[in-house]
Design a protein around this motif. Structure first.
Motif, PDB file in Angstrom:
ATOM      1  N   ARG A 559       8.890 -20.908  74.590  1.00 25.34           N
ATOM      2  CA  ARG A 559       8.637 -21.956  73.581  1.00 25.34           C
ATOM      3  C   ARG A 559       8.035 -23.203  74.222  1.00 25.34           C
ATOM      4  NH1 ARG A 559      13.716 -19.975  71.775  1.00 25.34           N
ATOM      5  NH2 ARG A 559      14.805 -21.662  72.873  1.00 25.34           N
ATOM      6  N   PHE A 560       8.380 -23.430  75.459  1.00 25.29           N
ATOM      7  CA  PHE A 560       7.800 -24.573  76.166  1.00 25.29           C
ATOM      8  C   PHE A 560       6.321 -24.343  76.457  1.00 25.29           C
ATOM      9  CE2 PHE A 560       6.659 -25.431  80.645  1.00 25.29           C
ATOM     10  CZ  PHE A 560       6.414 -26.791  80.566  1.00 25.29           C
ATOM     11  N   LEU A 561       5.941 -23.112  76.826  1.00 28.37           N
ATOM     12  CA  LEU A 561       4.544 -22.826  77.138  1.00 28.37           C
ATOM     13  C   LEU A 561       3.635 -23.001  75.942  1.00 28.37           C
ATOM     14  CD1 LEU A 561       4.758 -19.683  79.469  1.00 28.37           C
ATOM     15  CD2 LEU A 561       4.045 -21.990  80.081  1.00 28.37           C
ATOM     16  N   GLU A 562       4.143 -22.745  74.751  1.00 27.38           N
ATOM     17  CA  GLU A 562       3.323 -22.898  73.546  1.00 27.38           C
ATOM     18  C   GLU A 562       2.951 -24.350  73.279  1.00 27.38           C
ATOM     19  OE1 GLU A 562       5.571 -21.173  70.451  1.00 27.38           O
ATOM     20  OE2 GLU A 562       5.407 -19.095  71.201  1.00 27.38           O
ATOM     21  N   LYS A 563       3.737 -25.280  73.786  1.00 21.28           N
ATOM     22  CA  LYS A 563       3.474 -26.700  73.534  1.00 21.28           C
ATOM     23  C   LYS A 563       2.595 -27.347  74.604  1.00 21.28           C
ATOM     24  CE  LYS A 563       8.114 -27.134  71.547  1.00 21.28           C
ATOM     25  NZ  LYS A 563       9.429 -27.838  71.673  1.00 21.28           N
ATOM     26  N   ASP A 565      -0.527 -28.264  76.806  1.00 22.09           N
ATOM     27  CA  ASP A 565      -1.986 -28.277  76.711  1.00 22.09           C
ATOM     28  C   ASP A 565      -2.557 -28.136  78.122  1.00 22.09           C
ATOM     29  OD1 ASP A 565      -4.587 -28.517  76.012  1.00 22.09           O
ATOM     30  OD2 ASP A 565      -4.504 -30.634  75.436  1.00 22.09           O
ATOM     31  N   PHE A 566      -2.923 -26.913  78.501  1.00 22.73           N
ATOM     32  CA  PHE A 566      -3.396 -26.661  79.861  1.00 22.73           C
ATOM     33  C   PHE A 566      -4.813 -27.167  80.085  1.00 22.73           C
ATOM     34  CE2 PHE A 566      -0.056 -23.458  79.368  1.00 22.73           C
ATOM     35  CZ  PHE A 566       0.662 -23.658  80.544  1.00 22.73           C
ATOM     36  N   GLN A 567      -5.511 -27.631  79.031  1.00 26.56           N
ATOM     37  CA  GLN A 567      -6.849 -28.175  79.208  1.00 26.56           C
ATOM     38  C   GLN A 567      -6.812 -29.519  79.943  1.00 26.56           C
ATOM     39  OE1 GLN A 567      -9.537 -26.490  78.529  1.00 26.56           O
ATOM     40  NE2 GLN A 567      -8.347 -24.788  77.653  1.00 26.56           N
ATOM     41  N   LYS A 568      -5.659 -30.155  79.954  1.00 22.03           N
ATOM     42  CA  LYS A 568      -5.549 -31.450  80.634  1.00 22.03           C
ATOM     43  C   LYS A 568      -5.417 -31.289  82.148  1.00 22.03           C
ATOM     44  CE  LYS A 568      -3.302 -33.755  76.742  1.00 22.03           C
ATOM     45  NZ  LYS A 568      -2.106 -34.524  76.286  1.00 22.03           N
ATOM     46  N   ALA A 569      -5.137 -30.078  82.605  1.00 23.91           N
ATOM     47  CA  ALA A 569      -4.981 -29.846  84.042  1.00 23.91           C
ATOM     48  C   ALA A 569      -6.354 -29.745  84.690  1.00 23.91           C
ATOM     49  CB  ALA A 569      -4.171 -28.574  84.294  1.00 23.91           C
ATOM     50  N   SER A 570      -6.616 -30.583  85.692  1.00 23.76           N
ATOM     51  CA  SER A 570      -7.900 -30.588  86.391  1.00 23.76           C
ATOM     52  C   SER A 570      -7.877 -29.533  87.488  1.00 23.76           C
ATOM     53  CB  SER A 570      -8.174 -31.972  86.984  1.00 23.76           C
ATOM     54  OG  SER A 570      -7.116 -32.349  87.840  1.00 23.76           O
ATOM     55  N   ARG A 576      -8.434 -21.101  87.795  1.00 20.25           N
ATOM     56  CA  ARG A 576      -7.732 -21.111  86.510  1.00 20.25           C
ATOM     57  C   ARG A 576      -7.126 -19.736  86.224  1.00 20.25           C
ATOM     58  NH1 ARG A 576      -8.455 -25.268  82.886  1.00 20.25           N
ATOM     59  NH2 ARG A 576      -9.896 -26.902  83.559  1.00 20.25           N
ATOM     60  N   VAL A 577      -5.920 -19.739  85.710  1.00 19.21           N
ATOM     61  CA  VAL A 577      -5.231 -18.501  85.370  1.00 19.21           C
ATOM     62  C   VAL A 577      -4.675 -18.636  83.957  1.00 19.21           C
ATOM     63  CG1 VAL A 577      -4.648 -17.893  87.741  1.00 19.21           C
ATOM     64  CG2 VAL A 577      -3.095 -19.328  86.433  1.00 19.21           C
ATOM     65  N   ARG A 578      -4.492 -17.513  83.336  1.00 22.16           N
ATOM     66  CA  ARG A 578      -3.886 -17.470  82.014  1.00 22.16           C
ATOM     67  C   ARG A 578      -2.448 -16.988  82.157  1.00 22.16           C
ATOM     68  NH1 ARG A 578      -5.779 -13.752  76.839  1.00 22.16           N
ATOM     69  NH2 ARG A 578      -4.151 -14.500  75.396  1.00 22.16           N
ATOM     70  N   ARG A 608       1.190 -29.040  90.383  1.00 19.35           N
ATOM     71  CA  ARG A 608       1.750 -30.368  90.138  1.00 19.35           C
ATOM     72  C   ARG A 608       1.794 -30.670  88.639  1.00 19.35           C
ATOM     73  NH1 ARG A 608      -1.514 -34.693  93.247  1.00 19.35           N
ATOM     74  NH2 ARG A 608      -3.106 -33.787  91.882  1.00 19.35           N
ATOM     75  N   PHE A 609       0.741 -30.270  87.907  1.00 17.78           N
ATOM     76  CA  PHE A 609       0.718 -30.507  86.462  1.00 17.78           C
ATOM     77  C   PHE A 609       1.821 -29.729  85.758  1.00 17.78           C
ATOM     78  CE2 PHE A 609      -0.705 -28.810  82.357  1.00 17.78           C
ATOM     79  CZ  PHE A 609      -0.851 -29.991  81.634  1.00 17.78           C
ATOM     80  N   LEU A 610       1.988 -28.469  86.104  1.00 16.04           N
ATOM     81  CA  LEU A 610       3.012 -27.655  85.458  1.00 16.04           C
ATOM     82  C   LEU A 610       4.410 -28.142  85.830  1.00 16.04           C
ATOM     83  CD1 LEU A 610       3.548 -25.243  83.640  1.00 16.04           C
ATOM     84  CD2 LEU A 610       3.433 -23.756  85.654  1.00 16.04           C
ATOM     85  N   GLY A 611       4.587 -28.554  87.089  1.00  8.31           N
ATOM     86  CA  GLY A 611       5.889 -29.082  87.484  1.00  8.31           C
ATOM     87  C   GLY A 611       6.246 -30.349  86.727  1.00  8.31           C
ATOM     88  N   ASN A 612       5.275 -31.238  86.512  1.00  8.92           N
ATOM     89  CA  ASN A 612       5.552 -32.467  85.756  1.00  8.92           C
ATOM     90  C   ASN A 612       5.890 -32.159  84.300  1.00  8.92           C
ATOM     91  OD1 ASN A 612       5.055 -33.994  88.034  1.00  8.92           O
ATOM     92  ND2 ASN A 612       2.890 -34.308  87.538  1.00  8.92           N
ATOM     93  N   GLN A 613       5.232 -31.166  83.735  1.00 15.85           N
ATOM     94  CA  GLN A 613       5.541 -30.793  82.352  1.00 15.85           C
ATOM     95  C   GLN A 613       6.956 -30.223  82.237  1.00 15.85           C
ATOM     96  OE1 GLN A 613       3.630 -31.317  79.623  1.00 15.85           O
ATOM     97  NE2 GLN A 613       2.151 -32.390  80.926  1.00 15.85           N
ATOM     98  N   ILE A 614       7.361 -29.435  83.219  1.00 12.36           N
ATOM     99  CA  ILE A 614       8.716 -28.868  83.192  1.00 12.36           C
ATOM    100  C   ILE A 614       9.754 -29.974  83.339  1.00 12.36           C
ATOM    101  CG2 ILE A 614      10.308 -27.371  84.455  1.00 12.36           C
ATOM    102  CD1 ILE A 614       7.997 -25.526  85.052  1.00 12.36           C
ATOM    103  N   ARG A 615       9.489 -30.952  84.200  1.00 11.57           N
ATOM    104  CA  ARG A 615      10.450 -32.046  84.379  1.00 11.57           C
ATOM    105  C   ARG A 615      10.580 -32.886  83.116  1.00 11.57           C
ATOM    106  NH1 ARG A 615      11.673 -32.155  89.734  1.00 11.57           N
ATOM    107  NH2 ARG A 615      10.072 -31.365  91.158  1.00 11.57           N
ATOM    108  N   GLU A 616       9.477 -33.084  82.406  1.00 14.19           N
ATOM    109  CA  GLU A 616       9.553 -33.878  81.181  1.00 14.19           C
ATOM    110  C   GLU A 616      10.395 -33.196  80.109  1.00 14.19           C
ATOM    111  OE1 GLU A 616       5.670 -34.760  79.833  1.00 14.19           O
ATOM    112  OE2 GLU A 616       5.116 -35.978  81.593  1.00 14.19           O
ATOM    113  N   ASN A 617      10.440 -31.883  80.137  1.00 10.50           N
ATOM    114  CA  ASN A 617      11.164 -31.156  79.095  1.00 10.50           C
ATOM    115  C   ASN A 617      12.564 -30.738  79.514  1.00 10.50           C
ATOM    116  OD1 ASN A 617       9.198 -30.279  76.631  1.00 10.50           O
ATOM    117  ND2 ASN A 617       8.041 -30.535  78.532  1.00 10.50           N
TER     118      ASN A 617
END
Length: 638
Positions: A559-563, A565-570, A576-578, A608-617
């Motif tokens: 449910r977290f992955l659905e929210k 937005d991976f387009q923001k990751a530079s 890039r992976v799916r 780093r982007f994915l880790g920050n998203q996990i910490r926020e949630n």
């Protein structure tokens, strides 16, 4: 006529060539200082000094340098014929005993120990200490003057290499505890530093004070003397102190390696002890007789009733995952910050069948540069003078640990030696203590990175923090000596340098800028000497340890992955992976497995982007997050 036309065509070049020497150039001569302009003499002297220094620097590889002949008499090494290996002759200094030479050490002919040998020795040493349940066992204290073999005997009795051993006197300084077993009975043992009662120097006096604490709480005492040397005044003073104590004392005459030497142990009865036993701690002879005599006078330990451990079945685990707490943030809800006090729900201690369990204690390693206040912080946390504190850098050699019980939680704080660069360490004990400090760090759950507030964040602080980050330890940044930055005089300026008092927000921002990779780590400002904000250290450790063992279910992660937005990751296109779905595979540190469309190494910016998203949630305060890639279309290798 043609020759004249050629001369005209050459012109100036021909006229210059006629004045040049026909064969080569004139040799260059080094100008003397007196023939040079006075304004250029300084430059010439500097160039000469640099050339002289460069001529003395070896141009050979270290392997060829090691094959050179070593002459200990100060003469130049003789040249060997070409094609033959040079003969290396090493003479070790003797200690006055016929037929005996001291082991190789860093002070041998001014040559330092090889770091490979030190690392090999450190790999054989252990970091385990006594358990909490062993506090009720009888205690045996090992004491004696420096360099008589106390640490060797301690390692022999415990059956492990816990204490640092070397030929340099005064290596052991603090008290080191361990556990021993003999003939079905258990006991505790403490290794003390070399006792010199009449020495008024700071560190020897502190060693004597720490040894007295161990002797006062001991049930039996083993005094160790060197059987190959004559009795010294420290031996007589220590024997007099032990005889006044009234506790059972056993005199262990060490270094009796042969049967012919054991008769010499009778010469030490002049100290006044009834129980005199010849032993060899290095070879293990006489150890059984010593333990038989010591365990006869020890009191019988009380029986300890252990609480049963209930294993969880697969159905219990599935039910816990379904009904467990949901760490995802609901709409309109706020994530609990690290400053909030969280009360952990009380539940029985249960072990998981797949390895995860609720630990009985949390192990915290206190790390940092030398002389930043690590030992002072340990004394402030434990409420007693557990470690030696002095302004001399590198005072702590062996790791000192102590268990603190608070509100049903057990915290084991480990004071490690100051980590320094390899080029700054010379003695064998210093090198080994640096390696063992990193080894104790890797065995801990949480690390307290101590920073000197007066000196700020140095490059070595960033390196030490990187050790904790890469090893997966949770990190809490502790700025010590904050009282020096805020204590002011009548003029409103700081007392120690006369500058304006520091702003905590600006100082924190400076620390964050220099330690960007530790942005997830909480930051505390304390004063270990004054005991300020010590209570906050316990709260942060408890919070970080609980976040370290947090587990998020697979449904919550999907449910977290659905929210997100991976387009923001530079991320570059080839990296890039799916992500089809992800799950948490382990805790301490939190490890997530990503099931992707291709097998590529995750780019650091995407990680780093994915880790920050996990910490926020989900939080995971103070703990690094690890990721592992598992591709669906990866071919199976046979």
């Amino acid at each position: 006529m043609a020759q004249r036309d050629d001369r005209k065509r050459l012109g100036k070049k021909h006229r210059q060539a006629s004045t040049r020497p026909k064969k080569g150039r004139a040799p260059k001569t080094t100008p003397t200082t007196g023939a040079v302009d006075p304004r250029k003499r300084k430059v010439l002297s500097t160039k000469r000094a640099a050339a002289d220094k460069a001529s003395r620097i070896t141009k050979q590889s270290p392997e060829r340098e090691k094959r050179k002949t070593i002459r200990t008499d100060g003469a130049a090494s003789a040249k060997t014929p070409k094609g033959t290996a040079p003969r290396v002759k090493q003479v070790r200094p003797t200690d006055g005993i016929v037929g005996r030479q001291t082991p190789r050490s860093s002070n041998m002919d001014g040559r330092e120990e090889d770091w490979r040998d030190i690392e090999l020795l450190a790999s054989q040493m252990v970091t385990e200490t006594e358990s909490v349940d062993a506090r009720d066992l009888p205690l045996i204290a090992v004491c004696g003057r420096p360099n008589v073999g106390k640490s060797t005997l301690f390692n022999r009795l415990t059956g492990s290499r816990r204490s640092i051993v070397g030929d340099e006197p005064g290596i052991t300084r603090d008290r080191i505890y361990g556990e021993i077993e003999w003939m079905g009975r258990d006991a505790r043992i403490v290794d003390t530093g070399g006792v010199v009662p009449d020495d008024e120097a700071l560190i020897p006096a502190e060693i004597f004070r720490q040894a007295k604490v161990g002797l006062e709480e001991a049930d039996a005492i083993v005094m160790v003397v060197d059987g190959r040397t004559e009795l010294a005044s420290p031996d007589l003073e220590l024997a007099r102190l032990l005889l006044r104590g009234g506790k059972p004392v056993f005199l262990a005459v060490n270094k009796m390696d042969t049967d012919a030497m054991q008769s010499q142990a009778e010469n030490f009865r002049q100290l006044g002890f009834r129980n005199v036993l010849p032993i060899s701690a290095e070879h293990g002879s006489g150890i059984g007789d010593l333990l038989d005599a010591v365990f006869e006078v020890l009191p019988e330990p009380a029986e300890v009733i252990e609480e049963p451990e209930v294993m969880l079945t697969e159905n219990d685990e599935a039910e816990e995952d379904e009904t467990g707490p949901d760490y995802s943030v609901a709409p309109g809800a706020e994530l609990v910050s690290e400053d909030a006090d969280i009360v952990a729900p009380k539940r029985p201690r249960m072990l998981r069948s797949h390895g995860e369990y609720e630990s009985r204690e949390t192990k915290i390693a206190i790390i940092g540069r030398p002389n930043v206040g690590k030992s002072t912080l340990l004394n402030a946390l434990t409420g007693k003078q557990r470690a030696i504190v002095s302004p001399i850098a590198g005072t702590t050699r062996d790791a000192v640990d102590e268990v603190v019980e608070r509100d049903g939680h057990s915290f084991r704080f480990v004071d490690t030696a100051g980590i320094r660069r390899k080029g700054k360490t010379k003695l064998m004990a210093e090198k080994l203590s640096v390696i063992m400090a990193r080894k104790h760090l890797e065995a801990a759950d949480v690390s307290l990175l101590i920073i000197d507030a007066a000196e700020g964040v140095a490059a070595l602080d960033a390196n030490i923090g990187g050790y904790a980050h890469e090893s997966g330890r949770s990190v809490i940044i502790v700025v010590n000596k904050w009282d020096l930055m805020t204590r002011t005089g009548k003029d409103g300026m700081r007392l120690f340098d006369g500058k304006p008092p520091a702003d905590q927000k600006l100082y924190e921002q400076d620390v964050r800028d220099k330690l960007k990779y530790l942005e997830y780590a909480p930051l505390l400002f304390i004063s270990a000497a004054d005991g300020k904000n010590i209570e906050q250290v316990f709260k942060k450790v408890e919070l970080v340890a609980r976040e370290r063992r947090k587990r998020v279910t697979t449904g919550q992660m999907n449910r977290f992955l659905e929210k997100v937005d991976f387009q923001k990751a530079s991320v570059p296109m080839n990296k890039r992976v799916r992500i089809y779905y992800m799950t948490q595979a382990a805790v301490a540190p939190p490890t997530f497995v990503l099931f992707t469309d291709k097998d590529v190494k995750m780019h650091f910016s995407f990680e780093r982007f994915l880790g920050n998203q996990i910490r926020e949630n989900f939080g995971f305060i103070g703990s690094p997050i690890w990721f592992k890639i598992k591709a669906r279309n990866k071919k199976k290798t046979e």
